[in-house]
Design an enzyme around this catalytic site. Sequence first.
Site, mmCIF file in Angstrom:
data_model
loop_
_atom_site.group_PDB
_atom_site.id
_atom_site.type_symbol
_atom_site.label_atom_id
_atom_site.label_comp_id
_atom_site.label_asym_id
_atom_site.label_seq_id
_atom_site.Cartn_x
_atom_site.Cartn_y
_atom_site.Cartn_z
ATOM 1 N N GLU A 55 1.221 -1.259 -0.017
ATOM 2 C CA GLU A 55 -0.141 0.263 0.134
ATOM 3 C C GLU A 55 0.815 1.022 -0.038
ATOM 4 O O GLU A 55 1.632 1.010 0.864
ATOM 5 C CB GLU A 55 -0.834 0.343 1.071
ATOM 6 N N CYS A 249 -6.263 0.527 2.628
ATOM 7 C CA CYS A 249 -7.433 2.127 3.229
ATOM 8 C C CYS A 249 -7.349 2.770 1.337
ATOM 9 O O CYS A 249 -8.413 3.754 1.324
ATOM 10 C CB CYS A 249 -7.428 2.646 3.764
ATOM 11 N N ASN A 380 -12.485 -3.553 0.168
ATOM 12 C CA ASN A 380 -10.872 -3.334 1.409
ATOM 13 C C ASN A 380 -11.548 -3.068 2.656
ATOM 14 O O ASN A 380 -12.290 -1.980 3.217
ATOM 15 C CB ASN A 380 -9.949 -2.663 1.379
ATOM 16 N N GLU A 381 -11.103 -4.254 4.181
ATOM 17 C CA GLU A 381 -11.758 -3.704 5.067
ATOM 18 C C GLU A 381 -13.311 -3.209 5.254
ATOM 19 O O GLU A 381 -12.960 -2.107 5.443
ATOM 20 C CB GLU A 381 -11.258 -2.948 5.762
HETATM 21 O O1 AHR Z 1 -1.883 -1.117 6.710
HETATM 22 C C1 AHR Z 1 -2.219 -0.913 7.522
HETATM 23 C C2 AHR Z 1 -4.477 -0.383 7.077
HETATM 24 O O2 AHR Z 1 -4.584 -1.024 7.998
HETATM 25 C C3 AHR Z 1 -4.903 -0.523 6.376
HETATM 26 O O3 AHR Z 1 -5.138 0.261 4.534
HETATM 27 C C4 AHR Z 1 -5.888 -1.814 6.339
HETATM 28 O O4 AHR Z 1 -6.770 -2.060 5.069
HETATM 29 C C5 AHR Z 1 -6.140 -1.503 7.706
HETATM 30 O O5 AHR Z 1 -6.438 -0.937 8.792
#
Ligand code: AHR
Length: 662
Positions: A55, A249, A380-381
């Site tokens: 990321e 995120c 994602n999440e």
């Molecule tokens: O890895 C950091 C963050 O942790 C990521 O962006 C998210 O998916 C998780 O909350």
Amino acid sequence: MILQIDRYTRLLAMGAVLVSCATSSASAQSAKVFTIKANEVKAQVAPTMWGLFFEDINQGADGGLYAELVKNRSFEFDVAGMGWKEIKDQNAEGTALYQNRGNVNPANRRYVQLKSSSGRYGLANEGFKGMGIKQGMQYDFSVLARQHEGSTGNLLIELVDEKNAVVGTATVKPTSTNWAKYTATFVAKTTVPKASLNIMLADKGGMDLDMISLFPRDTWKGRKNGLRADMVQLLADMKPGFLRFPGGCIVEGRTLDERFQWKKTIGNLEDRELIINRWNVEFKHRLAPDYFQSFGLGFFEYFQLCEDIGAAPLPILNAGMACQFNTAEVVPLDELQPYIQDALDLIEFANGPATSVWGKKRAEMGHPAPFKMTMIGVGNENWGPQYIERLKVFTKAINDKYPDIKIVNSSGTDPNGDRFDYLDRELRAMNADIIDEHYYRAPQWFLENAGRYDNYDRKGPKIFAGEYAAQSVRIASPDNKNNWQCAMSEAAFMTGLERNADVVVMASYAPLFAHAEGWQWTPDLIWVDNLRSYGTANYQVQKLFSLNRGTDVVPVLLDNKAVTGQDGYYASATIDRKTNELILKVVNSSGKKQSGSFVIDGLSKVQGKGSLTVLSSADLNAVNSLEVPEAISPKVSSIAIKNKKINLDLNPYSVNMVRVKI
Ligand code: AHR
């Protein structure tokens, strides 16, 4: 008060007695006997098993993996001049005006207009926390420029150190009043950790500038617009099974407008529309006002990176939902189609023939052959019914058009609790292909959960441990450390992932990269500064598992049970059919030396000599660092194996791996 101190001292003393009792009784204990049932294959280990999560957080892409040295190269940050400052050399007089073309060029609205009436007038770029420059290295400068009517002057380029001494210089001679690209190259005279770049009009007159860029020649594979070679090398050294990108995120964005849109990250660099990085404002205690996404590292480059390091690509796309920790915006269900189209078009971009609409774009970027993508993530999440509703529409559309593509679905932010239970239930009811579970938990959680998957449904969806890392303090604490306690606990947990490789098909530590001065989130797998990089203790654990994956899982038993923490022992074993080896991994999470005798059952022959690799530290707080990058690193020795029995003396707090030919 005195009383309290007394009590505390007494307790400490008692503790010391208890510890010493435990130690002496342990050393008096004889070795525990374990059985490896080497002919009872329980599962195949997926080639994707141990992979990477990338990321753009912690300056992971811009200012990190992406080797561009100029920050805000096209003046598109919210504040056009951020990262730049005026230079007036030799009593210069001049002006710098940031011009905004608006919708004439929506992806690249701004440029700078320089005018000089005397001296050497221009701008200096500070780089991303400075520019790391290496002595003897060649640097490639490029710029889009146009002369003002009547101007014919040159552009002077100077790379300077912290004291303004010139370490490299070049001259660019724009010839036209139309925009054109100009390049120059020079060799750096010295190594500088924090250089800056001066760009000055050498003569009276005016010039417009845009896309001001400086790259080192030693990018990964020497590619133009390339990646930092030392950082990619650390990834390649792990031989990762997959690479998940671009997050995290940032896939979601703080708002839907700020979400990651892959189509805006391909093609000409100047056409890739910059957006704010979500981590710019996420943590008040780690604000990063200059954190934007230039997308110089875009989806084409991600796929190319996967191919280079032999990792299966796993792109994750926005599910029509902005980050639920932030605005929680959702796109109305009847307006979801463009998001779904993005997913379908991405599959065509990656896999379609060079004659297809999106495959053609890939071919034009230099890769006519498909990238052979087999998986795609949606969300994602994300959590709640709003995610499931949207996911169902995505799933149908993807399955209808691309039935062979596996879809990765999110089970939210946590490995348990209401959100998790709801999503896990719904996803199983949907017969999801792969569920992405995340765990940012204390080291103790990892030790206690090595058996997490032992009782999972063997016929249900596969599991992707998509983001995990032991947190030495608590999730998102800036005081978290990549210490040995965390790394060893993760190793203990990973024996459980390996034992359950029929259910768990992918796993990745998160986040991947952090810049020593530009981070927002810790712990992270790999830390860098402008010139150096190193793998943490956690990296060493990940690498050990990945390089010693094996193909078939076989049981390791203690008293006929899986080894999931009894007396601090954790173990898993695989056979590597390609090399004909037995691979045994054993963690001793206790603070005492322990012995284990591993009896190999079910094999007609086992060689008398194998190799033993050990990661250990007596100090649970020990860390690797830029100064001592290998404080915790593998120690390899040979080990004798008699009568099909591996006898191991396990250091306190150690991760041990044996390979032996069979
Ligand atoms: O890895 C950091 C963050 O942790 C990521 O962006 C998210 O998916 C998780 O909350």
